[in-house]
Design a protein around this motif. Structure first.
Motif, PDB file in Angstrom:
ATOM      1  N   GLU A  43       0.834  -1.209   0.000  1.00 46.52           N
ATOM      2  CA  GLU A  43       0.000   0.000   0.000  1.00 46.52           C
ATOM      3  C   GLU A  43       0.863   1.251   0.000  1.00 46.52           C
ATOM      4  OE1 GLU A  43      -3.261   0.591   2.757  1.00 46.52           O
ATOM      5  OE2 GLU A  43      -3.717  -1.549   2.662  1.00 46.52           O
ATOM      6  N   LYS A  44       1.922   1.236   0.805  1.00 44.02           N
ATOM      7  CA  LYS A  44       2.822   2.382   0.873  1.00 44.02           C
ATOM      8  C   LYS A  44       3.497   2.598  -0.483  1.00 44.02           C
ATOM      9  CE  LYS A  44       6.674   4.356   3.357  1.00 44.02           C
ATOM     10  NZ  LYS A  44       7.790   4.144   4.225  1.00 44.02           N
ATOM     11  N   LYS A  45       3.976   1.482  -1.090  1.00 43.56           N
ATOM     12  CA  LYS A  45       4.600   1.593  -2.407  1.00 43.56           C
ATOM     13  C   LYS A  45       3.602   2.104  -3.435  1.00 43.56           C
ATOM     14  CE  LYS A  45       8.163  -1.964  -1.955  1.00 43.56           C
ATOM     15  NZ  LYS A  45       8.630  -3.281  -2.427  1.00 43.56           N
ATOM     16  N   ALA A  66       3.930   5.383  -5.478  1.00 42.80           N
ATOM     17  CA  ALA A  66       3.882   5.355  -6.945  1.00 42.80           C
ATOM     18  C   ALA A  66       2.790   6.277  -7.463  1.00 42.80           C
ATOM     19  CB  ALA A  66       3.637   3.926  -7.429  1.00 42.80           C
ATOM     20  N   GLN A  67       1.640   6.325  -6.785  1.00 42.29           N
ATOM     21  CA  GLN A  67       0.571   7.230  -7.206  1.00 42.29           C
ATOM     22  C   GLN A  67       1.000   8.683  -7.050  1.00 42.29           C
ATOM     23  OE1 GLN A  67      -2.755   5.980  -4.798  1.00 42.29           O
ATOM     24  NE2 GLN A  67      -3.478   4.488  -6.333  1.00 42.29           N
ATOM     25  N   ALA A  68       1.691   8.964  -5.949  1.00 34.92           N
ATOM     26  CA  ALA A  68       2.177  10.342  -5.752  1.00 34.92           C
ATOM     27  C   ALA A  68       3.202  10.697  -6.823  1.00 34.92           C
ATOM     28  CB  ALA A  68       2.779  10.482  -4.355  1.00 34.92           C
ATOM     29  N   ALA A  69       4.110   9.766  -7.133  1.00 31.24           N
ATOM     30  CA  ALA A  69       5.110  10.013  -8.175  1.00 31.24           C
ATOM     31  C   ALA A  69       4.427  10.184  -9.531  1.00 31.24           C
ATOM     32  CB  ALA A  69       6.116   8.868  -8.219  1.00 31.24           C
ATOM     33  N   ALA A  70       3.395   9.350  -9.792  1.00 28.79           N
ATOM     34  CA  ALA A  70       2.673   9.465 -11.058  1.00 28.79           C
ATOM     35  C   ALA A  70       1.951  10.805 -11.144  1.00 28.79           C
ATOM     36  CB  ALA A  70       1.685   8.312 -11.200  1.00 28.79           C
ATOM     37  N   LYS A  71       1.360  11.227 -10.029  1.00 25.64           N
ATOM     38  CA  LYS A  71       0.659  12.524 -10.020  1.00 25.64           C
ATOM     39  C   LYS A  71       1.646  13.657 -10.246  1.00 25.64           C
ATOM     40  CE  LYS A  71      -2.721  15.043  -7.275  1.00 25.64           C
ATOM     41  NZ  LYS A  71      -3.447  15.107  -6.014  1.00 25.64           N
ATOM     42  N   GLU A  72       2.783  13.545  -9.591  1.00 23.36           N
ATOM     43  CA  GLU A  72       3.824  14.574  -9.760  1.00 23.36           C
ATOM     44  C   GLU A  72       4.336  14.576 -11.206  1.00 23.36           C
ATOM     45  OE1 GLU A  72       8.243  15.258  -8.019  1.00 23.36           O
ATOM     46  OE2 GLU A  72       6.703  14.714  -6.559  1.00 23.36           O
ATOM     47  N   ALA A  73       4.557  13.363 -11.747  1.00 26.98           N
ATOM     48  CA  ALA A  73       5.012  13.278 -13.137  1.00 26.98           C
ATOM     49  C   ALA A  73       3.945  13.828 -14.073  1.00 26.98           C
ATOM     50  CB  ALA A  73       5.335  11.826 -13.488  1.00 26.98           C
TER      51      ALA A  73
END
Length: 194
Positions: A142-144, A148-155
């Motif tokens: 869940e943390k990963k 990953a969702q935060a990184a995808a949103k940032e990207a």
């Protein structure tokens, strides 16, 4: 008198030997003691009959033959008493062996139950550990996933801002090209006017 005491003793012994206990109910074959006691009772009757005979020439005195019959009857009773005692001993040994066998079987069942209980308990602890490990892995996933969702949103935001910048630059370039094109159209017209 002694004979009656002996008879009473053996009747009591027989009673206790043939008394129905939970162990003796399970035994399929009947005890030989009852048969032997019936045979002994027959011998006692023969003794009493022999003892009651008075065939002597001297009146109410027993003859030698009468006394021999009495002695033979007593010997038969003694032999039968010995057989009864041996049968009672054998029954006691058989019951003791049955009790020992049942006790060993019960102890084996207790041992098996304890082994089953400890293996079940160990399996339970193993399953609890597996559940905890799976829960921990699930939390890590869940943390990963959140990372990953935060990184995808940032990207996505970076890409959107780059795209917006590219669109803005494209519009600016188009505007500049249009302006240059307009300027070029004006320059030949000015040259012509001059």
């Amino acid at each position: 008198m002694k004979l009656r005491l002996l008879s009473g003793f053996f009747l009591l012994t027989t009673f206790f030997a043939t008394a129905q206990t939970p162990e003796s109910v399970q035994v399929a074959e009947p005890s030989p003691v009852t048969r032997l006691i019936q045979e002994r009772e027959l011998l006692v009757r023969q003794y009493e009959e022999a003892n009651a005979r008075r065939n002597s020439l001297f009146g109410n005195q027993p003859s030698k033959k009468d006394l021999q019959e009495v002695v033979e009857a007593l010997k038969g009773i003694i032999r039968k008493d010995t057989e009864i005692v041996q049968a009672v001993k054998n029954d006691a040994l058989r019951r003791t062996a049955n009790i020992v066998a049942e006790k060993q079987q019960a102890q084996q069942q207790i041992t098996v139950a304890k082994t089953d209980q400890s293996s079940t308990q160990q399996r339970f602890y193993d399953l609890e550990n597996q559940i905890q490990n799976l829960e921990m892995r699930d939390k890590q996933r869940e943390k990963k996933l959140l990372d990953a969702q935060a990184a995808a949103k940032e990207a996505e935001q970076d890409r959107t801002s780059r795209e917006m910048l590219a669109v803005a630059l494209a519009l600016l370039s188009a505007g500049l090209l249009f302006y240059i094109f307009r300027l070029r159209q004006r320059i030949p017209a000015r040259r012509a006017r001059r």
